[in-house]
Design a protein around this motif. Structure first.
Motif, mmCIF file in Angstrom:
data_model
loop_
_atom_site.group_PDB
_atom_site.id
_atom_site.type_symbol
_atom_site.label_atom_id
_atom_site.label_comp_id
_atom_site.label_asym_id
_atom_site.label_seq_id
_atom_site.Cartn_x
_atom_site.Cartn_y
_atom_site.Cartn_z
ATOM 1 N N LEU A 6 -12.763 -0.077 -4.949
ATOM 2 C CA LEU A 6 -12.436 -1.211 -4.092
ATOM 3 C C LEU A 6 -11.744 -0.800 -2.804
ATOM 4 O O LEU A 6 -11.683 -1.586 -1.863
ATOM 5 C CB LEU A 6 -11.538 -2.195 -4.852
ATOM 6 N N ALA A 7 -11.208 0.427 -2.754
ATOM 7 C CA ALA A 7 -10.432 0.882 -1.599
ATOM 8 C C ALA A 7 -9.384 -0.183 -1.265
ATOM 9 O O ALA A 7 -8.702 -0.681 -2.150
ATOM 10 C CB ALA A 7 -11.343 1.215 -0.431
ATOM 11 N N SER A 8 -9.265 -0.584 0.000
ATOM 12 C CA SER A 8 -8.181 -1.497 0.383
ATOM 13 C C SER A 8 -8.368 -2.918 -0.120
ATOM 14 O O SER A 8 -7.428 -3.726 -0.036
ATOM 15 C CB SER A 8 -7.992 -1.505 1.900
ATOM 16 N N ALA A 9 -9.522 -3.252 -0.664
ATOM 17 C CA ALA A 9 -9.640 -4.541 -1.345
ATOM 18 C C ALA A 9 -8.681 -4.608 -2.526
ATOM 19 O O ALA A 9 -8.361 -5.693 -3.022
ATOM 20 C CB ALA A 9 -11.077 -4.775 -1.797
ATOM 21 N N THR A 10 -8.194 -3.437 -2.971
ATOM 22 C CA THR A 10 -7.155 -3.377 -4.003
ATOM 23 C C THR A 10 -5.903 -4.122 -3.559
ATOM 24 O O THR A 10 -5.148 -4.645 -4.394
ATOM 25 C CB THR A 10 -6.794 -1.913 -4.307
ATOM 26 N N LYS A 11 -5.636 -4.165 -2.258
ATOM 27 C CA LYS A 11 -4.440 -4.860 -1.771
ATOM 28 C C LYS A 11 -4.435 -6.323 -2.186
ATOM 29 O O LYS A 11 -3.372 -6.925 -2.361
ATOM 30 C CB LYS A 11 -4.333 -4.734 -0.256
ATOM 31 N N GLY A 12 -5.608 -6.931 -2.335
ATOM 32 C CA GLY A 12 -5.660 -8.301 -2.807
ATOM 33 C C GLY A 12 -5.163 -8.436 -4.234
ATOM 34 O O GLY A 12 -4.598 -9.471 -4.618
ATOM 35 N N TYR A 53 -1.282 -2.408 10.403
ATOM 36 C CA TYR A 53 -1.811 -2.277 9.051
ATOM 37 C C TYR A 53 -1.061 -1.198 8.263
ATOM 38 O O TYR A 53 -1.055 -0.030 8.635
ATOM 39 C CB TYR A 53 -3.294 -1.934 9.141
ATOM 40 N N HIS A 54 -0.431 -1.577 7.158
ATOM 41 C CA HIS A 54 0.274 -0.643 6.278
ATOM 42 C C HIS A 54 -0.762 -0.032 5.319
ATOM 43 O O HIS A 54 -0.830 -0.394 4.134
ATOM 44 C CB HIS A 54 1.364 -1.372 5.491
ATOM 45 N N CYS A 55 -1.552 0.887 5.844
ATOM 46 C CA CYS A 55 -2.732 1.396 5.125
ATOM 47 C C CYS A 55 -2.412 1.800 3.685
ATOM 48 O O CYS A 55 -3.071 1.360 2.741
ATOM 49 C CB CYS A 55 -3.320 2.596 5.866
ATOM 50 N N LEU A 56 -1.433 2.661 3.520
ATOM 51 C CA LEU A 56 -1.041 3.135 2.199
ATOM 52 C C LEU A 56 0.309 2.579 1.752
ATOM 53 O O LEU A 56 0.528 2.352 0.561
ATOM 54 C CB LEU A 56 -0.981 4.670 2.187
ATOM 55 N N THR A 57 1.204 2.351 2.691
ATOM 56 C CA THR A 57 2.572 2.030 2.298
ATOM 57 C C THR A 57 2.754 0.621 1.749
ATOM 58 O O THR A 57 3.684 0.382 0.982
ATOM 59 C CB THR A 57 3.539 2.235 3.481
ATOM 60 N N MET A 58 1.879 -0.333 2.094
ATOM 61 C CA MET A 58 2.078 -1.678 1.578
ATOM 62 C C MET A 58 2.051 -1.675 0.052
ATOM 63 O O MET A 58 2.922 -2.248 -0.605
ATOM 64 C CB MET A 58 1.021 -2.653 2.099
ATOM 65 N N GLY A 59 1.050 -1.042 -0.522
ATOM 66 C CA GLY A 59 0.945 -0.990 -1.975
ATOM 67 C C GLY A 59 2.086 -0.235 -2.617
ATOM 68 O O GLY A 59 2.630 -0.651 -3.653
ATOM 69 N N LEU A 105 5.151 0.199 -1.409
ATOM 70 C CA LEU A 105 6.364 -0.592 -1.293
ATOM 71 C C LEU A 105 6.393 -1.722 -2.319
ATOM 72 O O LEU A 105 7.395 -1.937 -3.011
ATOM 73 C CB LEU A 105 6.492 -1.158 0.119
ATOM 74 N N LEU A 106 5.287 -2.436 -2.441
ATOM 75 C CA LEU A 106 5.232 -3.532 -3.401
ATOM 76 C C LEU A 106 5.335 -3.023 -4.830
ATOM 77 O O LEU A 106 5.934 -3.664 -5.698
ATOM 78 C CB LEU A 106 3.949 -4.340 -3.209
ATOM 79 N N ASP A 107 4.746 -1.854 -5.089
ATOM 80 C CA ASP A 107 4.821 -1.269 -6.420
ATOM 81 C C ASP A 107 6.277 -1.035 -6.824
ATOM 82 O O ASP A 107 6.685 -1.386 -7.940
ATOM 83 C CB ASP A 107 4.045 0.049 -6.443
ATOM 84 N N GLU A 108 7.069 -0.466 -5.924
ATOM 85 C CA GLU A 108 8.468 -0.202 -6.248
ATOM 86 C C GLU A 108 9.254 -1.495 -6.414
ATOM 87 O O GLU A 108 10.107 -1.614 -7.312
ATOM 88 C CB GLU A 108 9.106 0.673 -5.166
ATOM 89 N N ILE A 109 8.978 -2.489 -5.565
ATOM 90 C CA ILE A 109 9.662 -3.782 -5.687
ATOM 91 C C ILE A 109 9.334 -4.429 -7.030
ATOM 92 O O ILE A 109 10.218 -4.948 -7.731
ATOM 93 C CB ILE A 109 9.280 -4.700 -4.517
ATOM 94 N N ILE A 142 -2.513 3.595 -7.605
ATOM 95 C CA ILE A 142 -2.266 3.539 -6.167
ATOM 96 C C ILE A 142 -2.591 2.129 -5.686
ATOM 97 O O ILE A 142 -3.751 1.783 -5.470
ATOM 98 C CB ILE A 142 -3.108 4.572 -5.399
ATOM 99 N N PRO A 143 -1.590 1.292 -5.504
ATOM 100 C CA PRO A 143 -1.855 -0.119 -5.265
ATOM 101 C C PRO A 143 -2.506 -0.451 -3.935
ATOM 102 O O PRO A 143 -3.014 -1.562 -3.785
ATOM 103 C CB PRO A 143 -0.467 -0.756 -5.371
ATOM 104 N N SER A 144 -2.471 0.436 -2.961
ATOM 105 C CA SER A 144 -3.099 0.121 -1.680
ATOM 106 C C SER A 144 -4.593 0.363 -1.674
ATOM 107 O O SER A 144 -5.322 -0.296 -0.931
ATOM 108 C CB SER A 144 -2.458 0.936 -0.552
ATOM 109 N N CYS A 145 -5.066 1.324 -2.463
ATOM 110 C CA CYS A 145 -6.483 1.688 -2.322
ATOM 111 C C CYS A 145 -7.114 2.232 -3.585
ATOM 112 O O CYS A 145 -8.287 2.605 -3.564
ATOM 113 C CB CYS A 145 -6.649 2.725 -1.205
ATOM 114 N N GLY A 146 -6.407 2.286 -4.713
ATOM 115 C CA GLY A 146 -6.925 2.954 -5.899
ATOM 116 C C GLY A 146 -7.533 2.040 -6.930
ATOM 117 O O GLY A 146 -7.603 2.407 -8.116
#
Length: 392
Positions: free
Chosen positions: A67-73, A158-164, A166-170, A265-269
């Motif tokens: 899914l790549a960045s569709a994982t962000k959803g 765009y937080h390409c990798l860091t959005m996922g 950051l949210l993962d740790e929160i 990897i929540p942003s793209c995995g």
């Protein structure tokens, strides 16, 4: 001509025809498409080859794709579910959940700025290794020590990798579970979704081969003038785009096999099916088999505009809600209801919900997008056909 299999209600016949046309014109290798309307599956189609080994293996109903960045959803859905339950608050500073995050002027960054790509925390220095990602603590420490690339809240990118990450740790701080574990337990299991943040052991045989676009296809996909800035950023090692993608991870030959296949990897995995994605988005806006993930007021907050305009990372116009892409700018494929929200991925995957028309839409191919995310002609054709059918 590739055989298209699956089901499609007669009213949505034009969607099936559009899906078939993508194959007939040589645009697809393999793909799946699913649409829900008002909580019911009205389209569930697949076709082509899942991979090209052994003279080609056909795409099956249970084939899943990167899914790549569709994982962000997926991770945004998890975060908004915690907002809905009162365990997270959009206006609360991240440092209230994660005190170490306050370093380097980040104490006042609220959760919604992370979800809306406004925090400025898009790079880490030095780049992370695969071991850092596997161990977790070095990753959290690097994010806590990161310096924002712009004054938080004053711009977006765009937080390409860091959005996922950051949210993962929160999410870990408030639930004790990773984003992937929380999504699996609280969303995927109740809805019976074949969607995963981090591919579970034993799922590899279901995974479709990933085929990159040719250089010519990339040039065609990004040939519009609105991508001039992005094209320059891709070629510039000093650009914020390059620093926030390739500059965040030490690239090695085993990156895909060791990390994207197995890591959380929540942003793209993520990996999953079109049917699972469409069902997820349908459950964000209404009941699906008796389950609605978010209250209507929380859905409204998820799709409320958090950032809109020039993206400092992608160097083109983008629009974001709380963890979701919104219509507007060249990354969103085509026109749709202004209430729509979703996410795209570089693999070509694209999924969204449209509360106005009760739609949950998802498309997953294995020939990658011509763009960084979303926007390509194959999915635009499918969306246009879906709207023509849904509104009749």
């Amino acid at each position: 001509m590739r055989d298209i299999r699956g089901t499609c209600e007669p009213r949505f016949r034009a969607v099936r025809d559009a899906f078939q046309r993508n194959f007939d014109e040589g645009r697809e290798l393999g793909a799946a498409l699913a649409v829900y309307q008002h909580g019911r599956a009205v389209v569930d189609l697949w076709g082509g080859l899942a991979n090209t080994r052994d003279e080609g293996v056909a795409w099956q109903q249970d084939t899943i794709a990167f899914l790549a960045s569709a994982t962000k959803g997926l991770v945004a859905s998890a975060a908004m579910l915690l907002v809905d339950r009162g365990l997270l608050d959009l206006d609360t500073p991240v440092a209230d959940y994660w005190p170490q995050f306050a370093a380097e002027g980040k104490a006042a960054i609220p959760l919604r700025w992370v979800l809306g790509h406004r925090s400025g925390v898009v790079t880490v220095d030095p780049p992370l290794t695969l071991t850092d990602l596997d161990q977790g603590t070095p990753l959290a420490d690097a994010l806590a020590a990161a310096r924002p690339a712009w004054p938080p809240g004053q711009a977006h990118g765009y937080h390409c990798l860091t959005m996922g990450w950051l949210l993962d740790e929160i999410i870990r701080r408030v639930t004790g579970l990773s984003a992937g574990q929380f999504f699996a337990k609280e969303i995927a299991a109740p809805l019976a979704l074949d969607l995963h943040i981090g591919l579970p052991h034993g799922k590899e045989p279901q995974l479709a081969e990933l085929v990159p676009p040719t250089g010519e296809q990339l040039l065609q996909g990004r040939g519009a003038p609105e991508f001039d800035g992005l094209n320059q950023a891709i070629c510039d090692p000093a650009s914020l785009f390059r620093r926030s993608t390739f500059g965040n991870i030490v690239l090695t030959a085993d990156l895909v096999t060791s990390v994207l296949l197995q890591a959380d990897i929540p942003s793209c995995g993520g990996a999953g099916s079109a049917a699972g994605l469409a069902r997820l988005y349908a459950a964000l806006i209404g009941e699906v088999d008796g389950i609605r993930l978010l209250r209507p007021e929380t859905t409204d907050r998820a799709r409320a505009i958090e950032a809109d305009g020039m993206d400092l990372v992608l160097q083109c116009h983008t629009s974001y809600g709380r963890g979701f892409m919104l219509p507007g700018g060249p990354m969103w494929p085509g026109s749709c209801s202004p209430t729509a929200f979703g996410h795209a991925g570089v693999t070509g995957a694209f999924a969204f919900a449209d509360p106005d028309n009760g739609l949950g839409f998802a498309y997953v191919p294995n020939r990658m997008s011509e763009l960084i995310d979303g926007g390509h002609d194959r999915v635009r054709r499918l969306m246009e056909a879906t709207y023509r059918c849904a509104l009749t």
